[in-house]
Design a protein around this motif. Structure first.
Motif, PDB file in Angstrom:
ATOM      1  N   ILE A 152       0.839  -1.203   0.000  1.00 13.39           N
ATOM      2  CA  ILE A 152       0.000   0.000   0.000  1.00 13.39           C
ATOM      3  C   ILE A 152       0.872   1.250   0.000  1.00 13.39           C
ATOM      4  O   ILE A 152       0.651   2.187  -0.775  1.00 13.39           O
ATOM      5  CB  ILE A 152      -0.962  -0.009   1.210  1.00 13.39           C
TER       6      ILE A 152
ATOM      7  N   LEU B 128       2.551   1.994  -3.331  1.00 17.52           N
ATOM      8  CA  LEU B 128       1.624   2.562  -4.309  1.00 17.52           C
ATOM      9  C   LEU B 128       1.299   4.013  -3.967  1.00 17.52           C
ATOM     10  O   LEU B 128       1.195   4.860  -4.860  1.00 17.52           O
ATOM     11  CB  LEU B 128       0.344   1.721  -4.394  1.00 17.52           C
ATOM     12  N   GLU B 129       1.149   4.316  -2.677  1.00 11.52           N
ATOM     13  CA  GLU B 129       0.900   5.699  -2.262  1.00 11.52           C
ATOM     14  C   GLU B 129       2.068   6.601  -2.665  1.00 11.52           C
ATOM     15  O   GLU B 129       1.854   7.724  -3.123  1.00 11.52           O
ATOM     16  CB  GLU B 129       0.682   5.783  -0.751  1.00 11.52           C
TER      17      GLU B 129
ATOM     18  N   LEU C 232      -4.341   6.315  -0.478  1.00 11.21           N
ATOM     19  CA  LEU C 232      -5.290   5.441  -1.168  1.00 11.21           C
ATOM     20  C   LEU C 232      -6.617   5.425  -0.423  1.00 11.21           C
ATOM     21  O   LEU C 232      -6.654   5.487   0.801  1.00 11.21           O
ATOM     22  CB  LEU C 232      -4.735   4.016  -1.252  1.00 11.21           C
ATOM     23  N   ASP C 233      -7.708   5.308  -1.173  1.00 11.06           N
ATOM     24  CA  ASP C 233      -9.006   5.167  -0.518  1.00 11.06           C
ATOM     25  C   ASP C 233      -9.272   3.678  -0.252  1.00 11.06           C
ATOM     26  O   ASP C 233      -8.478   2.812  -0.642  1.00 11.06           O
ATOM     27  CB  ASP C 233     -10.122   5.809  -1.348  1.00 11.06           C
TER      28      ASP C 233
ATOM     29  N   ASN D 295     -11.373   1.541  -1.503  1.00  7.98           N
ATOM     30  CA  ASN D 295     -11.514   0.674  -2.677  1.00  7.98           C
ATOM     31  C   ASN D 295     -10.157   0.273  -3.236  1.00  7.98           C
ATOM     32  O   ASN D 295      -9.953  -0.871  -3.647  1.00  7.98           O
ATOM     33  CB  ASN D 295     -12.346   1.364  -3.769  1.00  7.98           C
ATOM     34  N   GLU D 296      -9.225   1.206  -3.250  1.00  8.51           N
ATOM     35  CA  GLU D 296      -7.892   0.895  -3.753  1.00  8.51           C
ATOM     36  C   GLU D 296      -7.164  -0.067  -2.810  1.00  8.51           C
ATOM     37  O   GLU D 296      -6.456  -0.971  -3.261  1.00  8.51           O
ATOM     38  CB  GLU D 296      -7.089   2.183  -3.936  1.00  8.51           C
TER      39      GLU D 296
ATOM     40  N   ASP E  43      -8.511  -3.446  -3.447  1.00  5.22           N
ATOM     41  CA  ASP E  43      -7.907  -4.012  -4.657  1.00  5.22           C
ATOM     42  C   ASP E  43      -6.568  -4.661  -4.337  1.00  5.22           C
ATOM     43  O   ASP E  43      -6.274  -5.758  -4.806  1.00  5.22           O
ATOM     44  CB  ASP E  43      -7.687  -2.927  -5.717  1.00  5.22           C
ATOM     45  N   ILE E  44      -5.765  -3.973  -3.548  1.00  3.66           N
ATOM     46  CA  ILE E  44      -4.446  -4.499  -3.186  1.00  3.66           C
ATOM     47  C   ILE E  44      -4.591  -5.782  -2.376  1.00  3.66           C
ATOM     48  O   ILE E  44      -3.922  -6.780  -2.655  1.00  3.66           O
ATOM     49  CB  ILE E  44      -3.629  -3.444  -2.412  1.00  3.66           C
TER      50      ILE E  44
END
Length: 146
Positions: free
Chosen positions: A33, A36-37, A44-45, A47-48, A51-52
């Motif tokens: 996470i 990706l941030e 990230l919210d 939903n993201e 997904d991860i």
């Protein structure tokens, strides 16, 4: 409490209870996470983050199959435990019957009548079941109805 905060709290709890396996699993997800941030230069919210987590579970399931084929029960047990830990962060999964109902509704909405239109059905369907159903299962159910 959003999902990232929940992961942080659970990580702290795992540290306090000295649950090294759960701690390492949560750290692995938090690392993904955080990376990706950093790449996106924003938080990230939920939903993201879902997904991860879903992607991590899928990787573990694929690895689990390979471990079982190779007869590596020790690694298979670790993968199962990681899947169990990560699954706790996903919303409640839909049953196959619930998926069938959603698939039928989506097929009616899109007007699809053949397997050639499967892509149209899947693109309309996946946002409805995101994080609540396995993509392979959804794909199989759609194929049954087309």
């Amino acid at each position: 409490m959003n999902l990232s905060e929940r992961l942080n709290e659970d990580m702290k709890q795992a540290m306090k209870s000295k649950d090294k396996f759960k701690l390492s699993t949560i750290r692995m997800v938090r690392s993904t996470i955080k990376n990706l941030e950093i790449d996106l230069k924003r938080s990230l919210d939920d939903n993201e983050v879902l997904d991860i987590i879903g992607r991590e579970i899928k990787q573990r399931k694929d690895a689990l199959q390979e471990f079982e084929k190779a007869g590596r029960e020790d690694l298979a047990a670790d993968a199962k435990a990681e899947i169990e830990i990560l699954s706790a962060y996903l919303p409640e999964q839909l049953s196959e019957e619930e998926i069938k109902v959603i698939v039928q509704q989506t097929i009616q909405e899109t007007g699809a009548s053949s397997k050639a239109e499967m892509g149209k059905v899947m693109s309309a369907l996946m946002p409805k079941v995101k994080g609540r159903a396995d993509g392979k299962l959804v794909n199989q159910v759609v194929q049954q109805f087309l």
